[in-house]
Design an enzyme around this catalytic site. Sequence first.
Site, short mmCIF file in Angstrom:
data_model
loop_
_atom_site.label_atom_id
_atom_site.label_comp_id
_atom_site.label_asym_id
_atom_site.label_seq_id
_atom_site.Cartn_x
_atom_site.Cartn_y
_atom_site.Cartn_z
CE LYS A 26 -36.38 30.55 17.50
NZ LYS A 26 -37.12 30.72 16.26
NE ARG A 96 -39.22 35.56 18.32
CZ ARG A 96 -38.29 36.25 17.66
NH1 ARG A 96 -37.44 35.62 16.89
NH2 ARG A 96 -38.22 37.55 17.77
N GLY A 105 -34.23 29.43 9.59
CA GLY A 105 -34.98 30.10 8.54
C GLY A 105 -35.96 29.21 7.79
CG MET A 107 -40.46 25.45 10.08
SD MET A 107 -40.75 24.42 11.48
CE MET A 107 -39.34 24.72 12.48
NE ARG A 340 -29.51 29.21 15.83
CZ ARG A 340 -30.30 29.61 14.84
NH1 ARG A 340 -31.54 29.21 14.78
NH2 ARG A 340 -29.87 30.43 13.92
CG HIS A 462 -31.43 32.17 6.45
ND1 HIS A 462 -31.90 33.34 5.94
CD2 HIS A 462 -31.49 31.24 5.49
CE1 HIS A 462 -32.26 33.12 4.70
NE2 HIS A 462 -32.02 31.86 4.40
CB SER A 781 -10.17 -8.88 4.77
OG SER A 781 -10.59 -7.56 4.49
CB CYS A 848 -10.96 -4.38 2.66
SG CYS A 848 -11.37 -5.89 1.79
CE1 TYR A 868 -8.24 -4.61 8.01
CE2 TYR A 868 -7.39 -6.27 9.52
CZ TYR A 868 -7.73 -5.88 8.24
OH TYR A 868 -7.56 -6.73 7.17
C1 PEP Z 1 -15.27 -6.02 -1.78
O1 PEP Z 1 -15.86 -6.79 -2.53
O2 PEP Z 1 -15.78 -5.51 -0.78
C2 PEP Z 1 -13.88 -5.63 -2.07
C3 PEP Z 1 -13.20 -4.87 -1.24
O3 PEP Z 1 -13.36 -6.02 -3.24
P1 PEP Z 1 -13.67 -5.34 -4.65
O4 PEP Z 1 -14.43 -4.09 -4.37
O5 PEP Z 1 -12.36 -5.10 -5.27
O6 PEP Z 1 -14.48 -6.39 -5.31
#
Ligand code: PEP
Length: 899
Positions: A26, A96, A105, A107, A340, A462, A781, A848, A868
């Site tokens: 502010k 303020r 809102g 404070m 703001r 707010h 992975s 994964c 990825y």
């Molecule tokens: C993991 O272990 O990260 C995985 C993807 O396999 P799961 O969760 O099936 O054990």
Amino acid sequence: MDKYVYSFGRGKAEGSSLMRNLLGGKGCELAEMTNLGIPVPPGFTITTQAWAHYTRAGRQWPEGLEAQVVDALARLETDAGLIFGDPQRPLLVSVRSGARVSMPGMMETVLNLGLTDKTVEGLAARTSNERFAWDCYRRFVTMFGTVVLGIRREAFDEHLEAAKRRLGVESDPEVPAGELRKLVQTYKELVASRTGAPFPQDPREQLRLAINAVFDSWFAKKAVEYRRIHDIPAEWGTAVTVMAMVFGNLGETSGTGVGFTRDPRTGEPRFYAEFLPNAQGEDVVAGIRTPLRIEALRERMPEIYDQLLAIAGRLERHYKDMQDIEFTVQEGTLYVLQTRAGKRSARAAVRVAVDLVREHVLDQHTALMRVPPRELAGLFVPVLDPEAKRRALAEGRLLARGLPASPGGAVGHVVFDADRAVELARNGQDVILVRPETSPEDVAGMYAARGIVTARGGRTSHAAVVAVGMGKSCVVGAGDLAVDEGRRLFEVGGRIIREGELISIDGETGEVIADAVKLVEPPPFPELEVYLGWADRYRTLGVRANADTPADARRARAFGAEGIGLVRTEHMFFQPERLPIMREMIMAGDTAARRAALARLQPFQRDDFLGIFQAMDGLPVTIRLLDPPLHEFLTTPREYREMIEERARLDALGMNPERQRQLDQRIAKIEALREANPMLGHRGCRLGITHPEIYGMQVRAIVEAACMATEQGIRVEPEIMIPLTGTTAEMQATYEQTKRIADGVIAEMGVPVRYSIGTMIEVPRAALIADRIAEHAEFFSFGTNDLTQLTFGFSRDDVARFLPDYLQKGLLPHDPFSVLDQEGVGELIRIGIERGRRTRPDLKVGICGEHGGEPASVEFCHRVRMSYVSCSPPLIPIARLAAAQARLRERAAPGGAHA
Ligand code: PEP
Ligand code: MG
């Protein structure tokens, strides 16, 4: 000596936008606006550094602050042409709070400070408006009494309400001057009796106390709660801005309002504002009176309206972002009291970012950094199914119509206070918080609720703003609801809805409907496609999906997946028509019987894979071979209990020996397969090694499906993934077995299919010997669910018993199963990638585990040069944006990569 006070006024300010950390949002923006020549009342800001000294010293002002406040006040008097405490020309100020990020809102604020028994007369004479002066005094004593002296607001309001009843009037402006004078007297007596001291009559004393109260409000319960939810560090503290009062309640040419330069719900480029004639800002913000649409200002004061619009446009271009502006009109003169960055729904955030690029206000990089990736989840908030809603309305279930304040639909059990909302939500119930008016105390309850309804208050109150920021469906100002908190019910149109009853709300239209209405996925949103298209242009990290069925795969592709990073094949065995065959396979007494059962499962698997390949035509698909221990397929705990009970019953009755024999056999098998610690037991590739026929069937199904898809003209890229590998020997044996079968199928079918065989890295040992593993694995992975489990030694299934304590005590910054532990698990990932690529420089590496859709973890994956991330389909947009931001941040960092 440190400078603790920064003045602004008459077109010149000592501070600027760049001093946000010191002056708070502010304070720094008031300084910036002053320098821009925007009409801002004069004032000064006390720094967060002063707050830090004050707090550390046990509520003592640091040396020099007092003198600097006196100087700044003198300058303020000159700029305003008024004198603090002067009986003829009294200067009144607002005090303020202002942290470096906005905490709407949360404070405290004190308005009309400087009024005393003497100055009130001066104010009355100067404005020729006795009623106005006494009304200000009444408000001031109330605010000072509650905020500074800690008296409950209701203690004051009771007297006001009693006076209105006595006079037979409905609204505050109808209370005449004489009555207000009496009320002030009563209020002062109330203060004296509660505090044991008279109401302070020295304005400088008032100011000192109010500054302290605002400093202290950083530690108010609601502020602490808000900081916890929004991850705001406690040490930031608040600045305090003291500013000359301007009055929106000086009659019909005055008023006050709040406006957004764009619609905060949808991002639509239109001035979205509300205005309340003859009122002070607190009336709007606290939702005490429901304001009018901004058109009311255009009709009453067209020139002011045009000026306001011009200022709004200018502020937006200056800050290159949608602004939330507070303004007051005092007898035909416009003042801006605050600007703001406006809180907005996720939808609006994306729309505004895209529009600002199209309008040449922002470049794509900046626009991409504007939306926190996690907020994109809010774009997929469900809405009420239009057809189901139409039926509900036709059935006469509409309870009320309020103002739509925050989009999305919500269904839940009605609750009337925040604590109850938190309590029920903790027990897994969906709740809708219904309040008479929006109030900052409700933050924790709002957070716990699915949706929020208020009977009073406008769209810019707010709590409506907070709801938008939280991405919660919200309806405000549903004036027909008579909320009775005490009896925990509301009444509307002769109907009574009690706590616990179900209602549905539509934050898009403002409807409140009795009972549940079906929720569905929201409609598509073209700006998001554009925005994510830009993200794709900048990111180098791939984004794949975890998907187990052709339907999931199609969904993933629609979200922008560039392949599938994990098909968990066991999910295919759990389907009802397959489970009995799976059980038969596990129970089989000999290899022949087991092979026969597997042969029956194989077509199911093959067809699933075929469907997935079809959905992912042209993209890679990583299929993981069976992972969980076999006993998981035999029973659920409940089935097991029932089997034991049934056997006992039959045994006692001496009935049905055939069934008894069957039960005996199954129970014995279950017992034989039971493990003390299944997570560390007979699962993953260990199963594939002891039961090669299972993996054999799966590999055959994958490769047959790949051949069939290829024959249909589909481009397939199957990646066969081995789970839970920990040793080179495991990897080598499973690799060779897989390859032999796959090549056999290809030769049998005569269709040339390219495939690869790789492994999950989810056992710490595998990360450490990744160079050796990579001799037999063509891709990696990281299964960070298991890798986290095994690195911490926290069982995935049991962690919930102690994790909340760890988080609460600050022993862990986050749940490591949601946010990747970069220090420990991350180090294993770094080692795994580095060693793996030592053997195979072009090794494809993904992740994964659940972390693949979490922004901070995605950024880590970018930094360690993964190929990825793979996450569940609705998280794909988050991962795409997080990956783009990771790259942009890296490029912007000094010495950052320029690739
Ligand atoms: C993991 O272990 O990260 C995985 C993807 O396999 P799961 O969760 O099936 O054990
Ligand atoms: Mg795993």
